[in-house]
Design a protein around this motif. Structure first.
Motif, PDB file in Angstrom:
ATOM      1  N   GLY A 114      10.539 -13.943 -37.400  1.00  0.00           N
ATOM      2  CA  GLY A 114       9.538 -14.782 -36.765  1.00  0.00           C
ATOM      3  C   GLY A 114       9.990 -15.404 -35.460  1.00  0.00           C
ATOM      4  N   GLU A 115      11.221 -15.111 -35.010  1.00  0.00           N
ATOM      5  CA  GLU A 115      11.711 -15.662 -33.749  1.00  0.00           C
ATOM      6  C   GLU A 115      11.049 -14.963 -32.569  1.00  0.00           C
ATOM      7  OE1 GLU A 115      15.993 -16.623 -33.439  1.00  0.00           O
ATOM      8  OE2 GLU A 115      16.174 -15.563 -35.342  1.00  0.00           O
ATOM      9  N   ARG A 116      10.696 -15.732 -31.562  1.00  0.00           N
ATOM     10  CA  ARG A 116      10.090 -15.160 -30.370  1.00  0.00           C
ATOM     11  C   ARG A 116      11.149 -14.485 -29.513  1.00  0.00           C
ATOM     12  NH1 ARG A 116       5.651 -19.988 -29.128  1.00  0.00           N
ATOM     13  NH2 ARG A 116       4.270 -19.411 -30.856  1.00  0.00           N
ATOM     14  N   LEU A 117      10.781 -13.353 -28.918  1.00  0.00           N
ATOM     15  CA  LEU A 117      11.729 -12.509 -28.212  1.00  0.00           C
ATOM     16  C   LEU A 117      11.594 -12.699 -26.702  1.00  0.00           C
ATOM     17  CD1 LEU A 117      11.326  -9.234 -30.316  1.00  0.00           C
ATOM     18  CD2 LEU A 117      13.047 -11.042 -30.561  1.00  0.00           C
ATOM     19  N   ILE A 118      12.725 -12.893 -26.063  1.00  0.00           N
ATOM     20  CA  ILE A 118      12.791 -13.123 -24.623  1.00  0.00           C
ATOM     21  C   ILE A 118      12.940 -11.788 -23.904  1.00  0.00           C
ATOM     22  CG2 ILE A 118      14.114 -14.231 -22.786  1.00  0.00           C
ATOM     23  CD1 ILE A 118      15.068 -16.264 -24.885  1.00  0.00           C
ATOM     24  N   ALA A 119      12.194 -11.611 -22.821  1.00  0.00           N
ATOM     25  CA  ALA A 119      12.294 -10.436 -21.950  1.00  0.00           C
ATOM     26  C   ALA A 119      11.941  -9.138 -22.665  1.00  0.00           C
ATOM     27  CB  ALA A 119      13.689 -10.334 -21.331  1.00  0.00           C
ATOM     28  N   ALA A 120      11.013  -9.205 -23.615  1.00  0.00           N
ATOM     29  CA  ALA A 120      10.472  -7.976 -24.194  1.00  0.00           C
ATOM     30  C   ALA A 120       9.600  -7.287 -23.145  1.00  0.00           C
ATOM     31  CB  ALA A 120       9.654  -8.286 -25.438  1.00  0.00           C
ATOM     32  N   ASN A 121       9.582  -5.953 -23.159  1.00  0.00           N
ATOM     33  CA  ASN A 121       8.828  -5.187 -22.162  1.00  0.00           C
ATOM     34  C   ASN A 121       7.432  -4.867 -22.675  1.00  0.00           C
ATOM     35  OD1 ASN A 121      10.941  -4.726 -20.082  1.00  0.00           O
ATOM     36  ND2 ASN A 121      11.968  -3.713 -21.784  1.00  0.00           N
ATOM     37  N   ILE A 122       6.437  -5.046 -21.823  1.00  0.00           N
ATOM     38  CA  ILE A 122       5.048  -4.698 -22.115  1.00  0.00           C
ATOM     39  C   ILE A 122       4.564  -3.829 -20.956  1.00  0.00           C
ATOM     40  CG2 ILE A 122       2.726  -5.557 -22.567  1.00  0.00           C
ATOM     41  CD1 ILE A 122       5.538  -8.041 -22.778  1.00  0.00           C
ATOM     42  N   PHE A 123       4.118  -2.595 -21.234  1.00  0.00           N
ATOM     43  CA  PHE A 123       3.701  -1.706 -20.166  1.00  0.00           C
ATOM     44  C   PHE A 123       2.684  -0.711 -20.687  1.00  0.00           C
ATOM     45  CE2 PHE A 123       7.594  -0.237 -22.125  1.00  0.00           C
ATOM     46  CZ  PHE A 123       7.369   1.113 -22.392  1.00  0.00           C
ATOM     47  N   THR A 124       1.881  -0.192 -19.761  1.00  0.00           N
ATOM     48  CA  THR A 124       0.891   0.824 -20.111  1.00  0.00           C
ATOM     49  C   THR A 124       1.573   2.184 -20.208  1.00  0.00           C
ATOM     50  OG1 THR A 124       0.352   1.105 -17.785  1.00  0.00           O
ATOM     51  CG2 THR A 124      -0.986  -0.442 -19.042  1.00  0.00           C
ATOM     52  N   SER A 125       0.957   3.099 -20.937  1.00  0.00           N
ATOM     53  CA  SER A 125       1.572   4.410 -21.165  1.00  0.00           C
ATOM     54  C   SER A 125       1.719   5.217 -19.883  1.00  0.00           C
ATOM     55  CB  SER A 125       0.758   5.201 -22.188  1.00  0.00           C
ATOM     56  OG  SER A 125      -0.584   5.339 -21.745  1.00  0.00           O
ATOM     57  N   ASP A 126       0.893   4.906 -18.858  1.00  0.00           N
ATOM     58  CA  ASP A 126       1.047   5.603 -17.576  1.00  0.00           C
ATOM     59  C   ASP A 126       1.972   4.851 -16.625  1.00  0.00           C
ATOM     60  OD1 ASP A 126      -0.482   3.423 -16.939  1.00  0.00           O
ATOM     61  OD2 ASP A 126      -2.223   4.556 -16.238  1.00  0.00           O
ATOM     62  N   PHE A 127       2.564   3.730 -17.098  1.00  0.00           N
ATOM     63  CA  PHE A 127       3.546   2.946 -16.349  1.00  0.00           C
ATOM     64  C   PHE A 127       2.978   2.302 -15.091  1.00  0.00           C
ATOM     65  CE2 PHE A 127       6.472   6.511 -17.948  1.00  0.00           C
ATOM     66  CZ  PHE A 127       6.548   5.936 -19.206  1.00  0.00           C
ATOM     67  N   LYS A 128       1.666   2.237 -14.969  1.00  0.00           N
ATOM     68  CA  LYS A 128       1.078   1.649 -13.778  1.00  0.00           C
ATOM     69  C   LYS A 128       1.089   0.125 -13.811  1.00  0.00           C
ATOM     70  CE  LYS A 128      -1.984   5.492 -12.521  1.00  0.00           C
ATOM     71  NZ  LYS A 128      -3.381   5.921 -12.291  1.00  0.00           N
ATOM     72  N   ALA A 129       1.153  -0.444 -14.988  1.00  0.00           N
ATOM     73  CA  ALA A 129       1.194  -1.901 -15.121  1.00  0.00           C
ATOM     74  C   ALA A 129       2.283  -2.265 -16.112  1.00  0.00           C
ATOM     75  CB  ALA A 129      -0.151  -2.444 -15.597  1.00  0.00           C
ATOM     76  N   LEU A 130       3.037  -3.291 -15.786  1.00  0.00           N
ATOM     77  CA  LEU A 130       4.121  -3.706 -16.673  1.00  0.00           C
ATOM     78  C   LEU A 130       4.411  -5.178 -16.462  1.00  0.00           C
ATOM     79  CD1 LEU A 130       7.054  -3.843 -14.804  1.00  0.00           C
ATOM     80  CD2 LEU A 130       6.382  -1.454 -14.612  1.00  0.00           C
ATOM     81  N   THR A 131       4.967  -5.793 -17.487  1.00  0.00           N
ATOM     82  CA  THR A 131       5.400  -7.179 -17.419  1.00  0.00           C
ATOM     83  C   THR A 131       6.426  -7.395 -18.517  1.00  0.00           C
ATOM     84  OG1 THR A 131       4.645  -9.477 -17.289  1.00  0.00           O
ATOM     85  CG2 THR A 131       3.637  -8.103 -18.975  1.00  0.00           C
ATOM     86  N   SER A 132       6.894  -8.612 -18.658  1.00  0.00           N
ATOM     87  CA  SER A 132       7.839  -8.938 -19.723  1.00  0.00           C
ATOM     88  C   SER A 132       7.557 -10.338 -20.232  1.00  0.00           C
ATOM     89  CB  SER A 132       9.283  -8.832 -19.226  1.00  0.00           C
ATOM     90  OG  SER A 132       9.513  -9.732 -18.153  1.00  0.00           O
ATOM     91  N   SER A 133       7.985 -10.609 -21.440  1.00  0.00           N
ATOM     92  CA  SER A 133       7.785 -11.939 -22.025  1.00  0.00           C
ATOM     93  C   SER A 133       8.727 -12.935 -21.364  1.00  0.00           C
ATOM     94  CB  SER A 133       8.009 -11.902 -23.534  1.00  0.00           C
ATOM     95  OG  SER A 133       9.315 -11.439 -23.841  1.00  0.00           O
ATOM     96  N   ASN A 134       8.306 -14.179 -21.282  1.00  0.00           N
ATOM     97  CA  ASN A 134       9.128 -15.199 -20.636  1.00  0.00           C
ATOM     98  C   ASN A 134      10.173 -15.736 -21.609  1.00  0.00           C
ATOM     99  OD1 ASN A 134       7.793 -17.014 -22.313  1.00  0.00           O
ATOM    100  ND2 ASN A 134       6.620 -17.978 -20.673  1.00  0.00           N
ATOM    101  N   ASN A 135      10.832 -16.825 -21.238  1.00  0.00           N
ATOM    102  CA  ASN A 135      11.928 -17.368 -22.060  1.00  0.00           C
ATOM    103  C   ASN A 135      11.461 -17.897 -23.405  1.00  0.00           C
ATOM    104  OD1 ASN A 135      13.997 -16.820 -20.254  1.00  0.00           O
ATOM    105  ND2 ASN A 135      13.746 -18.757 -19.169  1.00  0.00           N
ATOM    106  N   TYR A 136      10.167 -17.928 -23.634  1.00  0.00           N
ATOM    107  CA  TYR A 136       9.633 -18.435 -24.900  1.00  0.00           C
ATOM    108  C   TYR A 136       8.762 -17.397 -25.593  1.00  0.00           C
ATOM    109  CZ  TYR A 136      11.325 -22.387 -22.350  1.00  0.00           C
ATOM    110  OH  TYR A 136      12.134 -23.217 -21.614  1.00  0.00           O
ATOM    111  N   GLY A 137       8.889 -16.137 -25.165  1.00  0.00           N
ATOM    112  CA  GLY A 137       8.193 -15.037 -25.826  1.00  0.00           C
ATOM    113  C   GLY A 137       6.756 -14.826 -25.387  1.00  0.00           C
ATOM    114  N   PHE A 138       6.236 -15.627 -24.448  1.00  0.00           N
ATOM    115  CA  PHE A 138       4.846 -15.519 -24.016  1.00  0.00           C
ATOM    116  C   PHE A 138       4.705 -14.432 -22.956  1.00  0.00           C
ATOM    117  CE2 PHE A 138       1.440 -16.729 -21.046  1.00  0.00           C
ATOM    118  CZ  PHE A 138       0.361 -16.786 -21.923  1.00  0.00           C
TER     119      PHE A 138
END
Length: 879
Positions: A114-138
């Protein structure tokens, strides 16, 4: 690049008023296998209406065939855009085409704990959009309307793929699961996901497998194997980044500064590796949210604690024993984590020092002890609010006792000497996370941080004389006491905001206030005899100690405001634009500074990036030290009316290249200038620094550093490695030192080559046996030799060569370890053993010169090698 085509149409009879919009006007329209752009232009031209659109939003290759009579223009537009996600609206007298955007936001967490993960990667399958979670998992990502495949990934976890149709904003929390088998610390990410220039994320799992002195896994020692990072002898004495001093590194524990992050004179850090979740080292590209230091930021984040199940982890090595206990307070709502680490060094030190004293016909011994305690609690107040409470306390204590006795027929002398030193850090913070909406997140902190040092020395002398005549013996007693203390305390409050208005912008802004409380040093001496007693310091013997302590206190206020924007104007180009303004109020005077920050990255190809950065930094605190080791007597002091804040600017640039699968290369050049640095004057002879004399005994100067850094990484399921090389120059100039001439910084090492290797003997999962090795090579550090001595009436004068004009011989060291992982249903066991310094080249300078290593003027000569071959082990159990 968007090509906007705007066509304007005016009605022939300008005085005519329409009761209906131009979209309701009837028309006849015919196209056959026309492109969308051609169809739109024809509609605009035939009906004299303006249609504004960007060609980049039109699907390439799509064609339409339409044959309509007496139909509204609005219905024609719907027919043209039927198989797209494009919508239109009337703005004034023209029609504007657009693709609606919607936001997906939420938190990324560990599905097991249940711990929030820092700097997890979120991206679309075509890699056109991407971001990462902040220091608090948001996280928050804004995408165009339509079907999207969104991928969530994190180091050492299974990827999660979500198929979504976006026609509204979505709140989506994602739980990532660890694989059933323990995989390597390698996650294949899309090729265009890259780290920000000069920011390195340290892999905790890989650090656990590296050879470690004493078997103590240590995150700060892992930074020694990164390019641009220099260290003292055998890694002792802190880190020096790109020519800076140790005080110019901002070391954060959950966002709170740690002023002395070391035990054992800098041999190991105060951070228990078992509780660390994420670590970033920033060397040059300082985002505006960081400030207060000139050279680097080491941002260490700790775990939150398991909110689903209770866990226990314990371990032991040659230096200490440790334990971690975590679990839910309210399942899935609140959790805790408590960890403790206690040194076991006295098991070796006490018997060894006692035997040594016995051989010297003395009694007594030495003892050294340290401990660390971490506690963290978090509470989910609501779906949008979470509160964290973090606590840390760590202390070191050194104690030395010596008893000497001498007796003959005429005299009996007994001398007892005690030295007791205590130092340590205390940290506390309360954090409140709040989600305002799917684009805005805030974190508000109230923090406390302190470092204190206290020493106590006492000498008791009893002398009994036996006269030759029948007179009775006479006894005299004298007691000498001295106390020395210093501390720095911070009380701070600040708030940070993350705002994601669109795919092109990620804004971070905030403000804060810090109250610094300094006591640079107070020395109190007490002498007690049979006849008199008095109390005082070195200079004012009749001043009460309480008055001295109160007189030495120094309160200062620091404040800051910052704004930064991660801007992506086009997919191939991204910038980080930032501005930080800060101030420092001291002795009725206020220093104010603007600190602009700029960095950019250009994605030339799928596997090649170029980047550049420029930063301006200000540091309001100074550091006084007489040694390259980390001694507890080293002092933090504030800027004053006469000692201005330290300032620096740095420019850097380089490239990132992925020459082949699982290979990564980076190269960077940099130049940095530093002003308002302080050092002790050469004529200074004070033994203890205090609030009254430190400004009189320092000189102000400047420094500069430049060089290049290279790193080559290779990762695979069997063999992983990295090689880091640094070529650098570092200079200093002080009018009061070296006769005003420029001289090399003591850590001006021309060449530094470091390599780390990990080899899995087990080819099948899970990996049970691994071999790891570290190798370090460095050019000799600079030092100064005395050339002559002159016996004056009061003291001995020592004449030195030009400052840092000599070089120690080059240094290299090889470490090796074996990691054995044992997996059971109830948990995991990890055994590490190996040899530190299995091969080294020791400096023979003492033997050649025949000099005394205990002479303070020759102390730097000890920095060639500290340790001989040093076997180590560690054993950890996780239940």
């Amino acid at each position: 690049m968007k090509i906007w085509i705007t066509l304007f149409c005016f009605l022939c009879t300008g005085t005519m008023l329409f009761s209906q919009t131009c979209l309701e006007n009837k028309t006849d329209f015919y196209v056959n296998e026309a492109s969308l752009e051609a169809a739109l232009l024809k509609l605009s031209d035939e009906n004299k209406i303006g249609i504004a659109f960007g060609t980049d939003i039109l699907p390439k290759g799509q064609r339409v065939s339409i044959e309509k009579k007496n139909i509204s223009i609005g219905h024609v537009l719907q027919a043209i855009l039927h198989k797209t996600n494009i919508e239109f609206k009337l703005v004034g007298s023209q029609v504007v085409l657009f693709v609606p955007e919607y936001t997906i936001s939420g938190f990324i967490e560990d599905g097991k704990t249940g711990e929030r993960l820092i700097a997890a990667n979120i991206f679309t399958s075509d890699f056109k959009a991407l971001t990462s979670s902040n220091n608090y998992g948001f996280y928050s990502i804004t995408l165009e309307k339509g079907t999207v495949e969104l991928i969530f990934s994190y180091l050492g976890y299974k990827r999660v793929t979500k198929q979504l149709y976006l026609d509204k904003d979505i709140e989506l929390d994602v739980a990532l699961e660890e694989p059933n088998l323990v995989l390597d610390e390698i996650v294949v990410l899309p090729d265009n996901i890259d780290s920000i220039p000069s920011i390195t994320s340290l892999n905790k799992s890989l650090v656990d497998k590296m050879p470690a002195i004493g078997g103590e896994r240590d995150m700060i020692r892992a930074t020694h194997f990164l390019p641009g990072v220099q260290t003292g002898a055998d890694g002792i004495g802190g880190i020096y980044v790109r020519g800076g001093n140790t005080d110019q590194n901002l070391i954060l524990l959950d966002g709170v500064p740690v002023y002395n992050p070391y035990h054992l004179l800098g041999l190991i850090s105060v951070f228990n590796n078992n509780v660390i979740s994420h670590t970033n080292l920033i060397k040059g590209n300082f985002p505006a949210r960081y400030g207060g230091r000139l050279s680097s930021v080491l941002d260490i984040r700790t775990r939150e604690g398991n909110s689903k199940n209770f866990n226990l982890e314990t371990g032991i090595n040659l230096f200490d024993a440790n334990v971690v206990f975590e679990g839910p307070i309210v399942k899935d709502k609140a959790s805790f984590m408590i960890t403790a680490r206690q040194s076991i060094l006295n098991a070796y030190i006490i018997p060894f020092t006692r035997k040594y004293r016995e051989r010297q016909n003395q009694h007594g011994g030495s003892a050294y002890n340290f401990y660390d305690i971490n506690a963290k609690f978090n509470f989910s107040v609501s779906e949008k609010d979470k509160v964290y409470v973090s606590l840390y306390n760590g202390q070191d204590r050194f104690n030395d006792e010596v008893k000497l006795t001498y007796a003959d027929s005429s005299i009996d002398i007994s001398k007892f000497q005690l030295q007791d030193l205590n130092w340590g850090n205390s940290i506390g913070s309360i954090r409140w996370n709040h989600v305002y909406n799917n684009k805005l997140f805030s974190n508000t902190n109230i923090t406390y941080s302190s470092y204190n040092f206290r020493s106590r020395e006492s000498v008791e002398l009893v002398e009994t004389r036996f006269p030759s005549d029948p007179s009775p013996p006479t006894t005299s007693e004298q007691r000498f006491f001295s106390r020395y203390s210093s501390y720095i305390q911070d009380y701070a409050a600040y708030t940070n905001f993350d705002y994601v208005p669109s795919q092109q912008h990620y804004l971070k802004f905030g403000a804060g206030f810090i109250r610094h409380d300094f006591q640079p040093g107070v020395f109190v001496r007490e002498i007690e005899t049979q006849d008199a007693a008095f109390v005082g310091d070195l200079d004012i013997l009749d001043t009460p100690s309480d008055t001295l302590i109160e007189k030495s206190k120094n309160w200062n206020n620091e404040f800051f405001v910052y704004l930064e924007d991660e801007w992506k104007p086009i997919p191939q180009l991204e910038f980080n634009l930032g501005l930080r303004t800060s101030g420092f109020h001291v002795q009725g005077h206020t220093y104010q500074n603007l600190e602009p920050r700029l960095s950019g990255k250009f994605h030339a190809t799928k596997n090649l990036n170029f980047f550049a950065a420029w930063s301006n930094m200000t540091q309001y605190l100074h550091f006084l030290s007489r040694s390259s080791f980390v001694f507890p007597t080293d002092l933090w002091v504030p800027s004053t009316r006469t000692i201005a804040p330290q300032k620096a600017w740095q420019v850097s640039g380089g490239l990132e290249l992925k020459p082949a699968k699982n290979w990564f290369f980076s190269g960077e050049v940099y130049y940095k200038e530093m002003n308002n640095l302080i050092e002790f004057q050469e004529a200074s002879s004070i033994l203890r620094i205090n609030a009254e004399n430190w400004e009189e005994n320092v000189t102000v100067g400047r420094g500069w550093a430049y060089g290049s850094e290279f790193m080559l990484e290779q990762k695979s399921s069997i063999f992983s490695s990295w090689i880091a090389y640094t070529l650098s120059w570092t200079k200093r100039h002080f009018e009061g030192l070296n006769q005003g001439n420029v001289f090399p910084f003591r850590y001006d090492r021309r060449h530094n080559l470091k390599a780390s290797f990990l080899y899995n003997l087990s080819r099948k999962q899970p990996k049970k046996v691994q071999l790891s090795a570290n190798w370090a090579f460095g050019s000799g550090t600079a030092y100064t030799l005395p050339v002559s001595e002159f016996e004056a009436a009061v003291d001995t004068l020592t004449f030195l060569e030009p400052r840092n004009s000599r070089r120690l011989r080059h240094y290299h060291r090889l470490d090796f370890s074996v990691n054995i992982n044992i997996y059971k249903k109830w948990g995991k066991q990890m055994l590490k053993f190996g040899v530190y310094n299995i091969y080294n080249r020791r400096n023979p300078l003492y033997r050649r010169l025949g000099r005394n290593p205990n002479d303070p003027s020759q102390r730097t000569l000890l920095e060639a090698n500290i340790f001989p071959i040093f076997p180590f082990f560690s054993y950890n159990v996780k239940i």
